[in-house]
Design an enzyme around this catalytic site. Structure first.
Site, PDB file in Angstrom:
ATOM      1  N   ASP A 183      24.903 -24.911   5.303  1.00 42.87           N
ATOM      2  CA  ASP A 183      25.512 -26.185   4.875  1.00 42.87           C
ATOM      3  C   ASP A 183      24.899 -27.377   5.623  1.00 42.87           C
ATOM      4  OD1 ASP A 183      26.991 -25.131   7.192  1.00 42.87           O
ATOM      5  OD2 ASP A 183      28.401 -26.772   6.896  1.00 42.87           O
ATOM      6  N   HIS A 184      23.957 -27.114   6.539  1.00 42.45           N
ATOM      7  CA  HIS A 184      23.250 -28.188   7.253  1.00 42.45           C
ATOM      8  C   HIS A 184      21.753 -28.248   6.940  1.00 42.45           C
ATOM      9  CE1 HIS A 184      26.734 -29.121   9.929  1.00 42.45           C
ATOM     10  NE2 HIS A 184      27.080 -27.962   9.410  1.00 42.45           N
ATOM     11  N   HIS A 228      28.263 -23.101  19.214  1.00 38.66           N
ATOM     12  CA  HIS A 228      28.527 -22.853  17.782  1.00 38.66           C
ATOM     13  C   HIS A 228      27.417 -21.947  17.239  1.00 38.66           C
ATOM     14  CE1 HIS A 228      29.807 -23.704  13.665  1.00 38.66           C
ATOM     15  NE2 HIS A 228      28.590 -24.140  13.366  1.00 38.66           N
ATOM     16  N   HIS A 259      31.255 -32.712   9.715  1.00 38.07           N
ATOM     17  CA  HIS A 259      32.300 -32.452   8.712  1.00 38.07           C
ATOM     18  C   HIS A 259      33.466 -33.423   8.826  1.00 38.07           C
ATOM     19  CE1 HIS A 259      30.914 -28.398   7.355  1.00 38.07           C
ATOM     20  NE2 HIS A 259      30.359 -28.368   8.552  1.00 38.07           N
TER      21      HIS A 259
HETATM   22 FE    FE Z   1      28.842 -26.906   9.156  1.00 37.16          FE
HETATM   23 ZN    ZN Z   2      27.715 -24.809  11.396  1.00 33.42          ZN
END
Ligand code: FE
Ligand code: ZN
Length: 254
Positions: free
Chosen positions: A57-58, A111, A166
């Site tokens: 998603d990045h 993360h 986000h």
């Molecule tokens: Fe993300």
């Molecule tokens: Zn991520």
């Protein structure tokens, strides 16, 4: 003049777009389509792509973007970033001459194993590590690593603008109020951010000063946060890394 605008992707991702009158650089383009639409609507030429970490998603839009124009792609040296041409890590800088900006790279693992942030022009692009009133999940790193990464970001100036990946702010504030019910700054932040969302506006950027006042993951030494972590664990702990680990775990189940 440099402006930073959000281009929305998927349900709640922001592709932060740095632009002047002629050029743009994008941070974490998870999708190409909304970026290409924005660039053509605004008649901007793409100058660079910056990635904070390897999650789809990045980075999902990078290949399609470089196919339209072969711009430099910056990203963490030790992660698989599509079409990466400028691998970077802490100590490196990123210069985008078309925009007249310079960023320094900060390693913020937790993360993901080699997640990075870009800091410059009074702004911090921190992907999924520091969120507005929250922090990212520990997918590839330990609580120790994530805590140290957040402490590094915490040391930047209070007026630093925080651009994260986000729009999770209202849900994060809900959790933060449970961890620290007596924090008046949280109530104020919630009222303001609810108004922004109701008006269809992003709650971002926040500032690091605001995060220090309201984000429980940056407040692991606050007695109220320590007390809540103890209640959650049913144990007596005070070490900030353990407090951090406890509230991160709690948030996963919240
Ligand atoms: Fe993300
Ligand atoms: Zn991520």
């Amino acid at each position: 003049m440099l402006r930073i605008v959000p281009v929305k992707a998927f349900k709640d991702n922001y592709v932060w777009t740095l632009r002047n009158a002629t050029h743009a650089a994008v941070v974490d383009p998870g999708e190409a389509r909304p970026v290409l639409d924005y660039l053509s609507r605004e008649r901007l030429e793409l100058a660079a792509i910056l990635a904070t970490h390897h999650h789809p998603d990045h980075v999902g839009g990078i290949a399609e973007l470089v196919a339209t124009r072969p711009v430099p792609v910056y990203g963490p040296r030790k992660e698989p970033i599509p079409a990466l041409t400028r691998p970077v890590s802490e100590g490196d800088s990123v210069r985008i001459p078309e925009l007249g900006v310079d960023f320094s790279v900060i390693d913020i693992p937790g993360h993901t194993r080699a997640h990075i942030a870009y800091y410059g022009a009074g702004s911090l692009f921190c992907g999924d590590t520091l969120f507005a009133c929250g922090c990212g999940r520990l997918f590839e790193g330990t609580a120790e690593q994530m805590y140290a990464s957040l402490q590094k970001l915490r040391a930047l100036p209070d007026e630093t603008k925080v651009y994260c990946g986000h729009e999770y702010t209202l849900a994060n504030i809900g959790f933060a109020k449970t961890v620290e019910p007596g924090n008046a700054a949280l109530e104020q932040r919630e009222a303001r951010d609810q108004r922004l969302r109701a008006a269809g506006k992003p709650t971002l950027p926040s500032t690091l000063g605001e995060e220090k006042a309201t984000n429980p993951f940056l407040r692991c030494l606050e007695p109220a946060v320590v007390e809540s972590a103890n209640k959650y664990l049913g144990a007596r702990i005070a070490d900030p890394v353990r407090v951090f680990a406890a509230i991160r775990d709690w948030k996963n189940r919240f």
